[in-house]
Write an enzyme that holds these catalytic residues in place. Structure first.
Site, PDB file in Angstrom:
ATOM      1  N   ALA A  78       0.867  -1.182   0.000  1.00 20.65           N
ATOM      2  CA  ALA A  78       0.000   0.000   0.000  1.00 20.65           C
ATOM      3  C   ALA A  78       0.900   1.226   0.000  1.00 20.65           C
ATOM      4  O   ALA A  78       2.083   1.132   0.343  1.00 20.65           O
ATOM      5  CB  ALA A  78      -0.866  -0.019   1.249  1.00 20.65           C
ATOM      6  N   GLY A 119       0.388  -5.149   0.607  1.00 20.28           N
ATOM      7  CA  GLY A 119      -0.760  -5.095  -0.289  1.00 20.28           C
ATOM      8  C   GLY A 119      -0.453  -5.732  -1.640  1.00 20.28           C
ATOM      9  O   GLY A 119      -1.340  -6.310  -2.285  1.00 20.28           O
ATOM     10  N   GLU A 142      -0.885  -9.247  -1.286  1.00 17.40           N
ATOM     11  CA  GLU A 142      -2.325  -9.528  -1.151  1.00 17.40           C
ATOM     12  C   GLU A 142      -3.025  -9.503  -2.518  1.00 17.40           C
ATOM     13  O   GLU A 142      -3.954 -10.272  -2.758  1.00 17.40           O
ATOM     14  CB  GLU A 142      -2.953  -8.533  -0.173  1.00 17.40           C
ATOM     15  CG  GLU A 142      -2.478  -8.808   1.254  1.00 17.40           C
ATOM     16  CD  GLU A 142      -2.909  -7.741   2.248  1.00 17.40           C
ATOM     17  OE1 GLU A 142      -2.607  -6.560   1.999  1.00 17.40           O
ATOM     18  OE2 GLU A 142      -3.537  -8.087   3.254  1.00 17.40           O
ATOM     19  N   GLU A 169       3.981  -5.724   6.898  1.00 14.87           N
ATOM     20  CA  GLU A 169       3.175  -4.724   7.617  1.00 14.87           C
ATOM     21  C   GLU A 169       3.506  -4.661   9.097  1.00 14.87           C
ATOM     22  O   GLU A 169       3.483  -3.595   9.709  1.00 14.87           O
ATOM     23  CB  GLU A 169       1.678  -5.026   7.453  1.00 14.87           C
ATOM     24  CG  GLU A 169       1.131  -4.787   6.067  1.00 14.87           C
ATOM     25  CD  GLU A 169       1.251  -6.006   5.148  1.00 14.87           C
ATOM     26  OE1 GLU A 169       2.057  -6.918   5.456  1.00 14.87           O
ATOM     27  OE2 GLU A 169       0.540  -6.033   4.139  1.00 14.87           O
TER      28      GLU A 169
HETATM   29  N1  CAA Z   1       4.640   3.425   0.153  1.00 13.54           N
HETATM   30  C1  CAA Z   1       5.136   4.625  -0.150  1.00 13.54           C
HETATM   31  N2  CAA Z   1       6.430   4.860  -0.409  1.00 13.54           N
HETATM   32  C2  CAA Z   1       7.252   3.804  -0.362  1.00 13.54           C
HETATM   33  C3  CAA Z   1       6.799   2.502  -0.053  1.00 13.54           C
HETATM   34  C4  CAA Z   1       5.418   2.328   0.211  1.00 13.54           C
HETATM   35  N3  CAA Z   1       4.898   1.132   0.490  1.00 13.54           N
HETATM   36  N4  CAA Z   1       7.853   1.666  -0.080  1.00 13.54           N
HETATM   37  C5  CAA Z   1       8.923   2.401  -0.402  1.00 13.54           C
HETATM   38  N5  CAA Z   1       8.568   3.692  -0.572  1.00 13.54           N
HETATM   39  C6  CAA Z   1       9.435   4.799  -0.983  1.00 13.54           C
HETATM   40  C7  CAA Z   1      10.528   5.072   0.031  1.00 13.54           C
HETATM   41  O1  CAA Z   1      10.104   5.925   1.045  1.00 13.54           O
HETATM   42  C8  CAA Z   1      11.619   5.696  -0.822  1.00 13.54           C
HETATM   43  O2  CAA Z   1      11.253   7.037  -1.025  1.00 13.54           O
HETATM   44  P1  CAA Z   1      12.379   8.173  -1.188  1.00 13.54           P
HETATM   45  O3  CAA Z   1      13.174   7.781  -2.383  1.00 13.54           O
HETATM   46  O4  CAA Z   1      11.596   9.419  -1.333  1.00 13.54           O
HETATM   47  O5  CAA Z   1      13.177   8.118   0.082  1.00 13.54           O
HETATM   48  C9  CAA Z   1      11.460   4.971  -2.158  1.00 13.54           C
HETATM   49  O6  CAA Z   1      10.127   4.416  -2.146  1.00 13.54           O
HETATM   50  C10 CAA Z   1      12.446   3.861  -2.396  1.00 13.54           C
HETATM   51  O7  CAA Z   1      12.409   2.974  -1.283  1.00 13.54           O
HETATM   52  P2  CAA Z   1      13.726   2.294  -0.713  1.00 13.54           P
HETATM   53  O8  CAA Z   1      14.808   3.308  -0.552  1.00 13.54           O
HETATM   54  O9  CAA Z   1      13.325   1.518   0.487  1.00 13.54           O
HETATM   55  O10 CAA Z   1      14.099   1.333  -1.935  1.00 13.54           O
HETATM   56  P3  CAA Z   1      14.756  -0.114  -1.911  1.00 13.54           P
HETATM   57  O11 CAA Z   1      14.915  -0.491  -3.323  1.00 13.54           O
HETATM   58  O12 CAA Z   1      15.925  -0.146  -1.001  1.00 13.54           O
HETATM   59  O13 CAA Z   1      13.657  -1.082  -1.237  1.00 13.54           O
HETATM   60  C11 CAA Z   1      11.477  -2.009  -0.908  1.00 13.54           C
HETATM   61  C12 CAA Z   1      12.453  -1.332  -1.889  1.00 13.54           C
HETATM   62  C13 CAA Z   1      12.006  -3.401  -0.521  1.00 13.54           C
HETATM   63  C14 CAA Z   1      10.159  -2.144  -1.589  1.00 13.54           C
HETATM   64  C15 CAA Z   1      11.364  -1.149   0.381  1.00 13.54           C
HETATM   65  O14 CAA Z   1      11.080   0.170   0.008  1.00 13.54           O
HETATM   66  C16 CAA Z   1      10.272  -1.595   1.338  1.00 13.54           C
HETATM   67  O15 CAA Z   1      10.468  -2.518   2.100  1.00 13.54           O
HETATM   68  N6  CAA Z   1       9.111  -0.886   1.296  1.00 13.54           N
HETATM   69  C17 CAA Z   1       8.034  -1.089   2.234  1.00 13.54           C
HETATM   70  C18 CAA Z   1       7.241  -2.287   1.900  1.00 13.54           C
HETATM   71  C19 CAA Z   1       6.086  -2.397   2.864  1.00 13.54           C
HETATM   72  O16 CAA Z   1       6.197  -2.204   4.056  1.00 13.54           O
HETATM   73  N7  CAA Z   1       4.925  -2.740   2.299  1.00 13.54           N
HETATM   74  C20 CAA Z   1       3.754  -2.888   3.079  1.00 13.54           C
HETATM   75  C21 CAA Z   1       3.017  -1.595   3.062  1.00 13.54           C
HETATM   76  S1  CAA Z   1       1.670  -1.605   4.163  1.00 13.54           S
HETATM   77  C22 CAA Z   1       0.475  -2.467   3.362  1.00 13.54           C
HETATM   78  O17 CAA Z   1       0.628  -2.920   2.284  1.00 13.54           O
HETATM   79  C23 CAA Z   1      -0.781  -2.528   4.173  1.00 13.54           C
HETATM   80  C24 CAA Z   1      -1.884  -3.324   3.620  1.00 13.54           C
HETATM   81  O18 CAA Z   1      -1.924  -4.522   3.727  1.00 13.54           O
HETATM   82  C25 CAA Z   1      -3.020  -2.646   3.054  1.00 13.54           C
END
Ligand code: CAA
Length: 675
Positions: free
Chosen positions: A63, A102, A105, A125
């Site tokens: 998400a 998400g 999912e 999450e």
């Molecule tokens: N939403 C918004 N922004 C996000 C994001 C997300 N889910 N994931 C990453 N970003 C952004 C980061 O903040 C970063 O932004 P900036 O460049 O402005 O700093 C940019 O994307 C790049 O991210 P990384 O520097 O972390 O890039 P990476 O290549 O090292 O890693 C990744 C990529 C493995 C996807 C890592 O970003 C990550 O683990 N992201 C989070 C994943 C996560 O937690 N997903 C679950 C979300 S909650 C959810 O989904 C709830 C639900 O069930 C409804």
């Protein structure tokens, strides 16, 4: 604004492609596009199957976290995934990169999942203090089994596509680089077959699994709200219908997302990413190539530092002064790798691969071949200056010269060379191959490209790096000092080590100041003269009570290193109270909190106003990744904001501390450290 979603046709297959850099987060626009695509497939008889895929570096990584505080707009993800699953034509998720949260999912709601071998699947999450809120807790057990669902959803670490295939989460592996073509072929194969819906699959499990899982992981989940809720929800799949499960999931999600822990964990998530941005440096600065790293010193620190690079495939030249020390250091590195391999976390080939690119040597001049040289020698300015003077003579032009000092003045060290622009501090934390934090110390003359190269390299070796300025102890150790000083004063004024440590552990720290001293070594930084006893620490050190390694420190330890309160330490404390003429009083938890936590915040404020940290959230990152500050409390500066800065100032004043001007100013203006 153009939509991040595009649709295209390949015969009777509708392809929905998201292009929402950087990580294809499931933003509102993406969800709208997906929903429109599913609607189109539903209403158009010529469409026989749908492929959901992503352009760029990854499948949906979750998400869009930035939308959490804005309030979710329709279509919400839970609605969307149900619509995907409900379609009576096969939906195939074609996955590369990371299908997280998400994103995972969406994949679970699709009827088939095809992925390239390098893809990863996860439900992270929990690391944001929430739970998979779009059916993940209910579909994952039905697709991949209860055990996998528990692991993925409560711990948050991803699994590889191959592992995912083994547990049934991936139906087919595709060739790297040929995902879409193979997804199309797969779609053609399954067209016309009745769709299999994840939510309709049965769950079979021995219910004892849940209790065992709770017990085994009790320590890991200490203090956290989300894991318990997630386990309860997964438990529901064994018996209760899907509809009831998702309703409970929705309620659990809403409760957690509005809670303090999730807000703090989201703060940490963004703080960590912000920390890698270096103020005042052009984004396109040219990085220096680092093809070989030199490490001076094969002791605990030098060995640990080397392992980071070896594990990342970067060759290391490690230098010692004597053969036996070099052999011991090399053997320890091998032993550590073999221990990892015996736990199944590394293959024998990987161990040999890492050892194969390690070059142990007694010849200092061998460092001439290195692009980055890190010294990890004895913590003394004279020794460091001597090392840097010698390095200056042999290092290749443009090589980066780094000191792993924990406290010393990096500018003074740099001045021992003719190239201070190439010098910086790289402060690793012990054990250096495990601890995530790296303080990159920016000297007055450190060149921009040197800093940027160090930051980029920190990612390669999987560290979380923070830029610190030159000051005694940089960010982390500098803030540790007032805490230790006050903890010692409290002992003299009537507290016991156990009482103080207990408050810290109850707060969520992995250990308190005295437990930490025993673990690190009471003798660290000791003058080594047993006849010179000027305080309680000297007294302990003189009696060989050096901490855990000697079976005695502030606590007594048995063979298994289980601590117990020490009668001898109580005597020593009493003796020192007498010597100092200290008057004792009842020490309350509040007093311990103010004197050992608020004082750290106060020091953090000084660090900020002196420009020694770029931003308050960097200080939080240092404490979360270097000292075990509970991430669900966001780091000291974030925590102070939640406590209220006025309260912090009042507490400090009550116990006679000088309040940092920045802290006072912010408190008076009702401001916060975190933006
Ligand atoms: N939403 C918004 N922004 C996000 C994001 C997300 N889910 N994931 C990453 N970003 C952004 C980061 O903040 C970063 O932004 P900036 O460049 O402005 O700093 C940019 O994307 C790049 O991210 P990384 O520097 O972390 O890039 P990476 O290549 O090292 O890693 C990744 C990529 C493995 C996807 C890592 O970003 C990550 O683990 N992201 C989070 C994943 C996560 O937690 N997903 C679950 C979300 S909650 C959810 O989904 C709830 C639900 O069930 C409804």
């Amino acid at each position: 604004m153009t939509s991040p979603m595009t649709t295209s046709r390949q015969g009777d297959i509708l392809i929905l492609t998201s292009d929402n850099p950087p990580v294809n987060a499931l933003s509102n626009a993406v969800r709208q596009g997906l929903q429109a695509g599913i609607e189109e497939a539903k209403n158009d008889d010529s469409i026989k199957a749908v492929i959901i895929t992503c352009a760029g570096k990854t499948f949906f990584a979750g998400a869009d976290i930035t939308e959490f505080t804005k309030g979710m707009q329709e279509p919400a993800l839970p609605t969307l995934v149900d619509q995907i699953e409900a379609l009576d034509k096969p939906v195939i998720a074609a996955i590369h990169g990371t299908a997280l949260g998400g994103g995972c999912e969406v994949a679970l709601a699709s009827h088939y999942r095809i992925a390239v071998p390098s893809a990863k699947f996860g439900l992270p999450e929990v690391k944001l203090g929430i739970l998979p809120g779009a059916g993940g807790t209910q579909r994952m057990p039905r697709v991949a089994g209860v055990e996998t669902a528990l692991e993925l959803a409560t711990k948050g670490d991803p699994i590889s596509a191959t592992q995912a295939q083994q547990v049934g989460l991936v139906d087919k592996l595709a060739t790297e680089g040929n995902l879409l073509a193979e997804a199309i072929a797969y779609a053609q194969e399954v067209i016309g077959q009745p769709v299999s819906r994840s939510s309709e699959r049965p769950v079979t499990v021995d219910t004892a699994v849940f209790e065992t899982f709770r017990k085994t992981n009790a320590k890991r989940f200490r203090g956290l709200d989300a894991p318990a809720t997630i386990i309860d929800l997964i438990e529901q799949t064994a018996g209760k219908p899907y509809g009831e499960g998702v309703q409970a999931e929705r309620m659990g999600f809403m409760k957690l997302i509005m809670g303090k822990q999730s807000a703090a964990l989201r703060h940490v998530f963004f703080a960590e990413r912000k920390a890698s941005k270096i103020d005042g440096i052009a984004e396109d600065v040219q990085l220096r190539p680092i093809n070989r790293v030199g490490v001076i010193g094969a002791g605990t620190m030098g060995g640990g530092i080397s392992m980071n690079f070896l594990s990342a495939g970067i060759p290391v030249t490690i230098v010692e002064m004597a053969q036996d020390a070099l052999d011991r250091g090399t053997a320890t590195i091998r032993k550590n790798y073999e221990a990892t391999a015996s736990k199944g976390k590394m293959t024998t080939e990987q161990v040999e691969g890492a050892m194969g690119i390690l070059k142990p040597t007694l010849n200092f001049d061998d460092l001439a071949e290195c692009d980055l040289i890190i010294e990890a020698v004895y913590e003394s300015m004279d020794v460091k200056k001597d090392v840097f003077g010698r390095l200056d003579k042999i290092a290749k032009p443009g090589a980066i010269l780094a000191s792993n000092t924990s406290y010393l003045n990096v500018d003074e060290i740099a001045a021992a060379t003719s190239r201070p622009q190439d010098v910086l501090g790289l402060h690793f934390f012990s054990p250096a191959n495990i601890m995530k934090l790296l303080e990159i110390v920016r000297g007055a003359k450190t060149a921009d490209d040197v800093l940027a190269t160090a930051m980029a390299l920190s990612k390669k070796i999987r560290k979380t790096a923070v830029i610190a300025g030159v000051c005694y102890g940089f960010i982390g150790n500098r803030m540790l000092m007032p805490r230790q000083v006050e903890a010692n004063h409290l002992l003299m004024e009537g507290a016991t080590p156990e009482q103080i440590d207990k408050v810290h552990v109850a707060f969520g720290m992995p250990m308190g100041p005295f437990q930490m001293a025993d673990l690190a070594g009471v003798d660290i930084g000791w003058h080594r003269d047993p006849t010179r006893i000027e305080n309680i620490r000297d007294a302990l050190a003189a009696e060989d009570r050096w901490g855990q390694k000697k079976g005695a420190g502030y606590y007594d330890y048995d063979e298994k290193r289980t601590p117990s309160n020490s009668a001898r330490v109580a005597e020593l404390i009493e003796e020192w109270r007498g010597k100092l003429g200290a008057t004792t009083h009842d020490i309350t938890e509040e007093e311990i909190m103010v004197r050992t936590f608020y004082t750290m915040v106060n020091e953090g404020a000084k660090i900020l106003e002196e420009g020694m940290a770029q931003r308050a959230s960097d200080i939080d990152v240092v404490w979360v990744y270097g000292y075990g500050w509970p991430p669900y409390k966001g780091g000291p500066m974030y925590w102070a904001d939640q406590e209220g800065l006025k309260k912090i100032v009042e507490g400090l004043e009550k116990y006679g501390f000088e309040v940092a001007p920045l802290l006072r100013k912010k408190a008076e203006k009702n401001e916060k450290f975190s933006k």
